[in-house]
Design an enzyme around this catalytic site. Structure first.
Site, PDB file in Angstrom:
ATOM      1  N   ASP A  49       0.848  -1.199   0.000  1.00 54.89           N
ATOM      2  CA  ASP A  49       0.000   0.000   0.000  1.00 54.89           C
ATOM      3  C   ASP A  49       0.886   1.252   0.000  1.00 54.89           C
ATOM      4  O   ASP A  49       1.824   1.342   0.802  1.00 54.89           O
ATOM      5  CB  ASP A  49      -0.868  -0.060   1.271  1.00 54.89           C
ATOM      6  CG  ASP A  49      -1.959   0.977   1.304  1.00 54.89           C
ATOM      7  OD1 ASP A  49      -2.422   1.387   0.223  1.00 54.89           O
ATOM      8  OD2 ASP A  49      -2.368   1.363   2.418  1.00 54.89           O
ATOM      9  N   HIS A  50       0.616   2.190  -0.872  1.00 54.26           N
ATOM     10  CA  HIS A  50       1.384   3.453  -0.950  1.00 54.26           C
ATOM     11  C   HIS A  50       2.888   3.226  -0.981  1.00 54.26           C
ATOM     12  O   HIS A  50       3.642   3.789  -0.178  1.00 54.26           O
ATOM     13  CB  HIS A  50       1.032   4.384   0.218  1.00 54.26           C
ATOM     14  CG  HIS A  50      -0.343   4.921   0.115  1.00 54.26           C
ATOM     15  ND1 HIS A  50      -0.697   5.913  -0.765  1.00 54.26           N
ATOM     16  CD2 HIS A  50      -1.479   4.558   0.745  1.00 54.26           C
ATOM     17  CE1 HIS A  50      -1.991   6.154  -0.658  1.00 54.26           C
ATOM     18  NE2 HIS A  50      -2.495   5.342   0.243  1.00 54.26           N
ATOM     19  N   ASP A  75       3.018   4.742  -5.362  1.00 55.50           N
ATOM     20  CA  ASP A  75       2.394   6.048  -5.129  1.00 55.50           C
ATOM     21  C   ASP A  75       3.352   7.144  -5.557  1.00 55.50           C
ATOM     22  O   ASP A  75       4.186   7.604  -4.786  1.00 55.50           O
ATOM     23  CB  ASP A  75       2.021   6.193  -3.646  1.00 55.50           C
ATOM     24  CG  ASP A  75       1.345   7.519  -3.350  1.00 55.50           C
ATOM     25  OD1 ASP A  75       1.228   8.346  -4.280  1.00 55.50           O
ATOM     26  OD2 ASP A  75       0.938   7.728  -2.201  1.00 55.50           O
ATOM     27  N   GLU A 129      -1.279   6.008  -8.514  1.00 59.25           N
ATOM     28  CA  GLU A 129      -2.105   7.045  -7.893  1.00 59.25           C
ATOM     29  C   GLU A 129      -1.893   8.401  -8.549  1.00 59.25           C
ATOM     30  O   GLU A 129      -0.780   8.797  -8.849  1.00 59.25           O
ATOM     31  CB  GLU A 129      -1.792   7.146  -6.395  1.00 59.25           C
ATOM     32  CG  GLU A 129      -2.554   8.272  -5.702  1.00 59.25           C
ATOM     33  CD  GLU A 129      -2.429   8.243  -4.179  1.00 59.25           C
ATOM     34  OE1 GLU A 129      -2.360   7.150  -3.599  1.00 59.25           O
ATOM     35  OE2 GLU A 129      -2.409   9.332  -3.585  1.00 59.25           O
ATOM     36  N   HIS A 145      -7.424   9.685   4.359  1.00 60.05           N
ATOM     37  CA  HIS A 145      -7.176   8.565   5.268  1.00 60.05           C
ATOM     38  C   HIS A 145      -7.584   8.951   6.689  1.00 60.05           C
ATOM     39  O   HIS A 145      -7.496  10.115   7.069  1.00 60.05           O
ATOM     40  CB  HIS A 145      -5.683   8.210   5.273  1.00 60.05           C
ATOM     41  CG  HIS A 145      -5.197   7.634   3.979  1.00 60.05           C
ATOM     42  ND1 HIS A 145      -4.169   8.181   3.253  1.00 60.05           N
ATOM     43  CD2 HIS A 145      -5.602   6.544   3.284  1.00 60.05           C
ATOM     44  CE1 HIS A 145      -3.952   7.457   2.169  1.00 60.05           C
ATOM     45  NE2 HIS A 145      -4.805   6.458   2.161  1.00 60.05           N
ATOM     46  N   HIS A 151      -9.450   5.088  -1.814  1.00 59.77           N
ATOM     47  CA  HIS A 151      -8.720   5.005  -0.545  1.00 59.77           C
ATOM     48  C   HIS A 151      -9.540   5.669   0.552  1.00 59.77           C
ATOM     49  O   HIS A 151     -10.518   6.347   0.275  1.00 59.77           O
ATOM     50  CB  HIS A 151      -7.356   5.711  -0.690  1.00 59.77           C
ATOM     51  CG  HIS A 151      -6.335   4.893  -1.405  1.00 59.77           C
ATOM     52  ND1 HIS A 151      -5.217   4.411  -0.783  1.00 59.77           N
ATOM     53  CD2 HIS A 151      -6.290   4.434  -2.677  1.00 59.77           C
ATOM     54  CE1 HIS A 151      -4.503   3.709  -1.650  1.00 59.77           C
ATOM     55  NE2 HIS A 151      -5.125   3.713  -2.809  1.00 59.77           N
ATOM     56  N   GLY A 152      -9.087   5.502   1.787  1.00 60.57           N
ATOM     57  CA  GLY A 152      -9.756   6.199   2.892  1.00 60.57           C
ATOM     58  C   GLY A 152     -11.174   5.706   3.125  1.00 60.57           C
ATOM     59  O   GLY A 152     -12.083   6.496   3.400  1.00 60.57           O
ATOM     60  N   ASN A 164     -10.218   0.680  -0.019  1.00 60.55           N
ATOM     61  CA  ASN A 164      -9.241   0.428   1.040  1.00 60.55           C
ATOM     62  C   ASN A 164      -9.790   0.809   2.415  1.00 60.55           C
ATOM     63  O   ASN A 164     -10.293   1.915   2.593  1.00 60.55           O
ATOM     64  CB  ASN A 164      -7.985   1.267   0.804  1.00 60.55           C
ATOM     65  CG  ASN A 164      -7.220   0.857  -0.435  1.00 60.55           C
ATOM     66  OD1 ASN A 164      -7.659   0.004  -1.192  1.00 60.55           O
ATOM     67  ND2 ASN A 164      -6.079   1.468  -0.636  1.00 60.55           N
TER      68      ASN A 164
HETATM   69  P1  13P Z   1      -8.515   4.431   6.094  1.00 59.35           P
HETATM   70  O1  13P Z   1      -7.491   4.227   7.127  1.00 59.35           O
HETATM   71  O2  13P Z   1      -9.111   5.796   6.121  1.00 59.35           O
HETATM   72  O3  13P Z   1      -9.569   3.367   6.089  1.00 59.35           O
HETATM   73  O4  13P Z   1      -7.770   4.363   4.678  1.00 59.35           O
HETATM   74  C1  13P Z   1      -7.150   3.170   4.279  1.00 59.35           C
HETATM   75  C2  13P Z   1      -6.387   3.342   3.006  1.00 59.35           C
HETATM   76  O5  13P Z   1      -6.761   4.064   2.131  1.00 59.35           O
HETATM   77  C3  13P Z   1      -5.151   2.581   2.840  1.00 59.35           C
HETATM   78  O6  13P Z   1      -4.462   2.938   1.690  1.00 59.35           O
END
Ligand code: 13P
Length: 287
Positions: free
Chosen positions: A84-85, A105, A135, A177, A207-208, A229
């Site tokens: 991730d990222h 990313d 991204e 996030h 995301h988020g 995510n």
């Molecule tokens: P959250 O922590 O807001 O659920 O986001 C997770 C995310 O986007 C991981 O890349």
């Protein structure tokens, strides 16, 4: 066996549902997510940030743990193990260690540099049959020290990156996030629709996922989002359940201090959260 995320996301895009990426932090997290995916017959993506990678002793440890669990728990649903990222160096290290999917990313680079580095990693992942997420427009909030401003992506830049042959594309549409502030403006669906219009079949990533209202999640899926995510929500659920256990003095009763007992409520809370998300995203029964 861990698999590339390509097939599960192509199916999700065509079937108008989304596959959840749930970030992992340790053995309990990983076991809870894998068991829930199997019980719900859902494909799943395990997300690992670079910070979580360090915490779990490095990428090879994670590959060993996930492969071992898939075998020992008889997990038969498709599981992708995804960085991730990732930084450019992190992406290469995960490929080396045996991850099946990476995110590069490059959103904080000027678009030309993002294109160049993405291109190189696309060539490498394609050769190995791995999936790659790129991204455009940084996602707001803070995650493991990576701070994004919550930009709204330029659809033309999204098209430019999508055309490089990435498997899935994360685009900032006002999402951030962590917890959303009271005065959050919500997702920009006009931007999402414009991105979807230009990128066609490309699975889009949101995301988020923590704290986005259900109606917005469903609308985002209807506009081409096929991967969502979730990280913070599992952490909050785990922490709340653990707090309840301790505050009730359960760790002081009998062998309540045994980590297998102490961590059990948090483990169950992660399972419940993952099940709720898989149901909302529509991936139940899609394995
Ligand atoms: P959250 O922590 O807001 O659920 O986001 C997770 C995310 O986007 C991981 O890349």
């Amino acid at each position: 066996m861990i698999v590339s995320a390509k097939e599960m996301l192509t199916k999700a895009k065509a079937g108008k549902y989304a596959v959840g990426q749930f970030n992992i932090n340790n053995l309990e997290w990983t076991k809870a997510i894998l068991l829930t995916a199997q019980e719900e017959s859902s494909p799943v993506i395990l997300g690992v940030s670079e910070g979580a990678g360090k915490y779990m002793c490095g990428y090879s440890t994670i590959v060993g743990m996930v492969e071992g669990m898939i075998k020992n728990l008889n997990i038969t649903v498709p599981v992708a193990l995804h960085l991730d990222h990732g930084s450019y160096e992190g992406a290469k290290a995960c490929i080396e260690a045996g991850f099946s999917s990476i995110m590069f990313d490059g959103s904080h680079y000027p678009i030309e540099e993002n294109v160049e580095k993405t291109k190189e990693l696309v060539a490498l992942t394609n050769k190995l049959g791995l999936s790659i997420e790129a991204e455009v427009g940084s996602i707001g909030g803070e995650e493991d020290g990576v701070i994004g401003a919550g930009e709204v992506a330029d659809p033309k830049e999204c098209k430019m990156i999508a055309d490089l042959g990435v498997t899935m594309l994360a685009a900032g549409i006002g999402n951030i996030h962590g917890k959303y502030p009271e005065n959050w403006a919500g997702l920009s669906f006009d931007t999402l629709a414009a991105i979807q219009e230009l990128t066609g079949e490309m699975p889009l990533v949101l995301h988020g996922g923590t704290g986005i209202p259900e109606d917005m999640i469903l609308k985002a899926i209807s506009l081409g989002v096929s991967k969502i995510n979730v990280n913070t929500e599992c952490q909050l659920a785990f922490a709340a359940a653990t707090r309840t256990y301790i505050e009730a003095g359960k760790d002081l009763e009998g062998k309540g201090f045994d980590p297998r007992k102490l961590l059990a409520p948090g483990f169950e809370a992660i399972k419940a959260t993952v099940k709720e998300k898989m149901t909302l995203f529509g991936s139940v029964g899609k394995a």
